[in-house]
Write a protein that holds these residues in place. Structure first.
Motif, mmCIF file in Angstrom:
data_model
loop_
_atom_site.group_PDB
_atom_site.id
_atom_site.type_symbol
_atom_site.label_atom_id
_atom_site.label_comp_id
_atom_site.label_asym_id
_atom_site.label_seq_id
_atom_site.Cartn_x
_atom_site.Cartn_y
_atom_site.Cartn_z
ATOM 1 N N LEU A 1 38.259 40.957 38.425
ATOM 2 C CA LEU A 1 38.326 42.394 38.180
ATOM 3 C C LEU A 1 37.333 42.829 37.107
ATOM 4 O O LEU A 1 36.880 43.974 37.098
ATOM 5 C CB LEU A 1 39.743 42.785 37.747
ATOM 6 N N SER A 2 37.001 41.906 36.212
ATOM 7 C CA SER A 2 36.078 42.210 35.117
ATOM 8 C C SER A 2 34.636 41.851 35.458
ATOM 9 O O SER A 2 33.775 41.846 34.579
ATOM 10 C CB SER A 2 36.512 41.447 33.855
ATOM 11 N N LYS B 1 39.045 40.368 47.488
ATOM 12 C CA LYS B 1 38.484 41.601 46.928
ATOM 13 C C LYS B 1 39.443 42.786 46.979
ATOM 14 O O LYS B 1 39.252 43.765 46.260
ATOM 15 C CB LYS B 1 37.189 41.953 47.668
ATOM 16 N N TYR C 1 48.257 43.384 38.219
ATOM 17 C CA TYR C 1 46.795 43.409 38.127
ATOM 18 C C TYR C 1 46.158 44.204 39.267
ATOM 19 O O TYR C 1 44.954 44.473 39.231
ATOM 20 C CB TYR C 1 46.237 41.983 38.118
ATOM 21 N N ASN C 2 46.952 44.585 40.260
ATOM 22 C CA ASN C 2 46.449 45.400 41.372
ATOM 23 C C ASN C 2 46.827 46.870 41.237
ATOM 24 O O ASN C 2 46.447 47.684 42.086
ATOM 25 C CB ASN C 2 46.997 44.878 42.707
ATOM 26 N N GLU D 1 43.908 49.496 41.203
ATOM 27 C CA GLU D 1 43.344 49.700 42.538
ATOM 28 C C GLU D 1 44.320 50.469 43.428
ATOM 29 O O GLU D 1 43.915 51.336 44.210
ATOM 30 C CB GLU D 1 43.011 48.347 43.175
ATOM 31 N N GLN E 1 40.124 45.764 30.763
ATOM 32 C CA GLN E 1 40.679 46.731 31.696
ATOM 33 C C GLN E 1 41.663 47.654 30.974
ATOM 34 O O GLN E 1 41.793 47.614 29.759
ATOM 35 C CB GLN E 1 41.378 45.994 32.845
#
Length: 225
Positions: free
Chosen positions: A23-24, A36, A125-126, A129, A176
């Protein structure tokens, strides 16, 4: 680990670090790259039907999870959700309260009895998105400025701690959502409207001062006449 072939005892925490680095935009030399789109928190892959995960949240006690991922294993949810110095990764499945809001109590009652049921979960972590894709009406600190501020509960579900990003060896400039400054773009829990600034009425003061200064001169002239 299906991504790097390392032998680990806590797959969720280990894969979580791979996901954070992806992600970073920090490339790793892996046998298989992190998926992805909304990667699974257990195996790191994307788009596999068996990796779909559901969550049942109870009024008290830890939630129940339901998935068929081949890398799934039982873990202590509350401990993982909080994180620790030894296990900083907090990538756990969460319920998106924008998709599944909690209904207010019925009139005359202080609480509403909710029957727990499984709903689609989103890995922490999603969440960025997920909100960017599924809830376009909301802004996302560090990603999308336009839109309504995120409710505090949603922001908490996607917030990352300094510790877990340091543990993943992510440079600070690539961190993030989770820095304290990002709270400025979030609606505080229980807030409804913005209060008017306390100094706003002061704009009328310059209009009153000239009149106060002129009046004594007018009175003085009248007395002389």
């Amino acid at each position: 680990c299906s991504l790097c072939e390392a032998k680990v005892t806590d797959m969720r925490s280990h894969v979580g670090q791979h996901i954070l680095r992806a992600l970073s935009n920090m490339p790793e030399s892996l046998k298989e790259q992190v998926g992805k789109v909304l990667p699974c928190g257990f195996c790191g892959r994307s788009g596999l039907p068996e990796c779909a995960i559901r969550i049942k949240v109870f009024a008290s006690g830890p939630p129940s999870l339901e998935t068929k991922c081949i890398c799934h294993f039982v873990f202590k949810y509350r401990f993982a959700d909080k994180g620790s110095k030894n296990t900083p990764c907090r990538n756990v499945p969460v319920r998106c309260t924008l998709c599944h809001p909690v209904l207010p109590p019925e009139p005359g009652k202080s609480t509403r009895k909710v029957i727990p049921a499984f709903v689609d979960a989103v890995w922490r972590y999603n969440m960025v998105e997920h909100v960017l894709d599924q809830h376009e009406e909301y802004s996302v600190p560090g990603h999308r400025e336009a839109g309504a501020p995120l409710p505090a509960q949603v922001w908490e579900s996607m917030r990352l701690t300094d510790l877990e990003q340091i543990a993943a060896r992510i440079p600070k400039e690539r961190w993030q959502v989770g820095r304290e400054v990002d709270k400025e773009n979030v609606i505080a829990s229980g807030s409804h409207t913005r209060k008017r600034p306390a100094l706003e009425p002061a704009t009328s003061l310059p209009l009153k001062r000239p009149r106060t200064a002129v009046q004594p001169l007018q009175i003085s002239c009248t007395s002389i006449a």
